[in-house]
Write a protein that holds these residues in place. Structure first.
Motif, PDB file in Angstrom:
ATOM      1  N   GLU A  49      95.859  60.057  49.341  1.00 41.53           N
ATOM      2  CA  GLU A  49      96.234  58.867  48.816  1.00 41.53           C
ATOM      3  C   GLU A  49      95.500  57.707  49.268  1.00 41.53           C
ATOM      4  O   GLU A  49      95.717  57.589  50.467  1.00 41.53           O
ATOM      5  N   HIS A  51      94.018  53.421  48.333  1.00 45.41           N
ATOM      6  CA  HIS A  51      93.969  52.433  47.151  1.00 45.41           C
ATOM      7  C   HIS A  51      92.937  51.454  47.768  1.00 45.41           C
ATOM      8  O   HIS A  51      93.061  50.251  47.645  1.00 45.41           O
ATOM      9  N   SER A  58      94.290  57.347  43.815  1.00 46.38           N
ATOM     10  CA  SER A  58      95.641  56.244  44.210  1.00 46.38           C
ATOM     11  C   SER A  58      96.739  57.264  43.930  1.00 46.38           C
ATOM     12  O   SER A  58      97.986  56.850  44.128  1.00 46.38           O
ATOM     13  N   ALA A  59      96.700  58.267  42.844  1.00 47.57           N
ATOM     14  CA  ALA A  59      97.856  58.857  42.455  1.00 47.57           C
ATOM     15  C   ALA A  59      97.627  60.344  42.755  1.00 47.57           C
ATOM     16  O   ALA A  59      97.355  61.229  41.536  1.00 47.57           O
ATOM     17  N   PRO A  60      97.572  61.052  43.860  1.00 48.19           N
ATOM     18  CA  PRO A  60      97.292  62.427  44.001  1.00 48.19           C
ATOM     19  C   PRO A  60      98.193  63.310  43.003  1.00 48.19           C
ATOM     20  O   PRO A  60      97.660  64.470  42.950  1.00 48.19           O
ATOM     21  N   SER A  78      99.733  66.793  48.728  1.00 51.75           N
ATOM     22  CA  SER A  78      99.364  65.253  49.000  1.00 51.75           C
ATOM     23  C   SER A  78      98.468  65.789  50.346  1.00 51.75           C
ATOM     24  O   SER A  78      98.917  66.549  51.026  1.00 51.75           O
ATOM     25  N   THR A  81     100.699  61.698  51.363  1.00 51.27           N
ATOM     26  CA  THR A  81     101.294  60.492  50.693  1.00 51.27           C
ATOM     27  C   THR A  81     101.450  59.489  51.681  1.00 51.27           C
ATOM     28  O   THR A  81     102.286  59.621  52.600  1.00 51.27           O
ATOM     29  N   SER A 118      97.470  49.736  50.526  1.00 50.39           N
ATOM     30  CA  SER A 118      98.830  49.780  49.913  1.00 50.39           C
ATOM     31  C   SER A 118      99.813  48.813  50.403  1.00 50.39           C
ATOM     32  O   SER A 118     100.594  48.526  49.287  1.00 50.39           O
TER      33      SER A 118
END
Length: 350
Positions: A49, A51, A58-60, A78, A81, A118
């Motif tokens: 992840e 950003h 950004s959204a595994p 992930s 995360t 993030s």
């Protein structure tokens, strides 16, 4: 010994043409890479992840869900995360959903993350970096262990005997702790009895053996069965038919990516000498022909105690066909050598 792939779904400029691939195209390519990894028998695929503009994942969980519907055996995780800036309830729900689609192949790799984008994006203060992770991990583990949850912390609204759904196929849903080599995070994982992932991307992998030993001592002290706790590593690398070809293909994008991060973080310039040094047996780059990379993974297992190896490829932007070929070589040529040699070694050391 489990063997797999990790990626940050990078969209840096091509080091040769300057072209920047779209986020959409790179995400579609990664799904194809996961499908290939499954077809050739690799054990795990991780998506990290981030950003920021030069990373598309950004959204595994969504990428892994797309791959889950097209794969049969490979585990999907992930990597990591960024739990400090995530809602643990939503994280659990997302990966329980991946677990349902994949019929029990999802994992969460929780970490604090080495990137900070993030935090302002989701409205968190960096001064709470460590406290947020500790609280969110506590809540995530409560959700893992119980359908109904009662919890109160300092940064998130309390939960009073509420259910978290869907529940995963796996009971419990695996939660790993990702660490860059911080002794505190290693001890935390051991005391909690959680699997550990070490990012070994510099120096000598042997330097991580004391951390693995610390992890196991902490786990044993807390009463956990150390024999059931896997330790994974994530390291940069690339495989081609010859070692020279692998090095020549992998260096340009790696140099570009490392120098971009180095400029942001105050590192020295990354050059070919540093790259070639890291390709040695005692270095942290797994770059070469299949035999060379297999020898390094075997060396890692014997000397550091790692039981899962994840090759991070690509670093920066490389042609999709080259990445697919590297994955194919890892699964079809490297993995069989590693598994055969380690089976012999483990039999001899019973």
């Amino acid at each position: 010994m489990e063997i797999g792939i990790s990626t940050f779904v990078e969209t840096t400029p091509d080091p040769h043409t300057g072209e920047v691939i779209s986020h959409a195209q790179r995400i579609r390519e990664v799904v194809e890479e996961i499908v290939l990894a499954d077809e050739i028998g690799l054990d795990v695929f991780g998506v990290g992840e981030h950003h920021r503009e030069d990373y598309a994942a950004s959204a595994p969980a969504i990428i892994l869900a797309a791959a889950a519907a097209r794969t049969k055996r490979i585990r999907l995780t992930s990597a990591v995360t960024v739990l400090s800036s995530a809602d643990p309830v939503r994280v659990f729900q997302d990966f329980a959903t991946v677990d349902a689609i994949s019929n029990g192949r999802a994992e969460i790799m929780a970490g604090r993350g080495s990137f900070i984008e993030s935090f302002p994006l989701f409205g968190f203060d960096l001064k709470d970096y460590d406290e947020l992770f500790e609280e969110n991990l506590e809540l995530l583990l409560k959700i893992q262990q119980s359908e109904k949850v009662t919890w109160r912390g300092g940064h998130r609204p309390a939960i009073d005997n509420l259910g978290v759904y869907p529940r995963p196929v796996q009971d419990p849903l695996p939660i790993w702790i990702g660490s860059g080599g911080n002794s505190q995070s290693v001890m935390r994982a051991g005391l909690l009895g959680l699997p550990l992932v070490l990012a070994i991307i510099g120096g000598s992998p042997r330097q991580f053996r004391p951390l693995v030993d610390l992890y196991k001592r902490a786990a044993e002290h807390a009463g956990h069965d150390v024999s059931k706790l896997p330790v994974a590593s994530h390291s940069h690398g690339f495989i081609a038919e010859t070692t020279d070809l692998a090095a020549d293909k992998f260096f340009p994008s790696t140099q570009q990516a490392m120098n971009k991060l180095g400029k942001e973080r105050g590192w020295g310039r990354y050059d070919r000498n540093a790259f070639d040094s890291a390709r040695s047996l005692e270095g942290a780059l797994y770059v070469g022909d299949p035999k060379t990379v297999a020898e390094k993974i075997i060396h890692l297992r014997k000397n550091v105690g790692v039981t899962r190896f994840m090759l991070h490829v690509p670093v920066g932007t490389m042609p999709h066909d080259d990445v697919m070929k590297a994955i194919e070589l890892l699964g079809k040529e490297v993995a069989p050598i590693v598994r055969e040699e380690l089976a012999k070694w483990e039999e001899e050391n019973k």
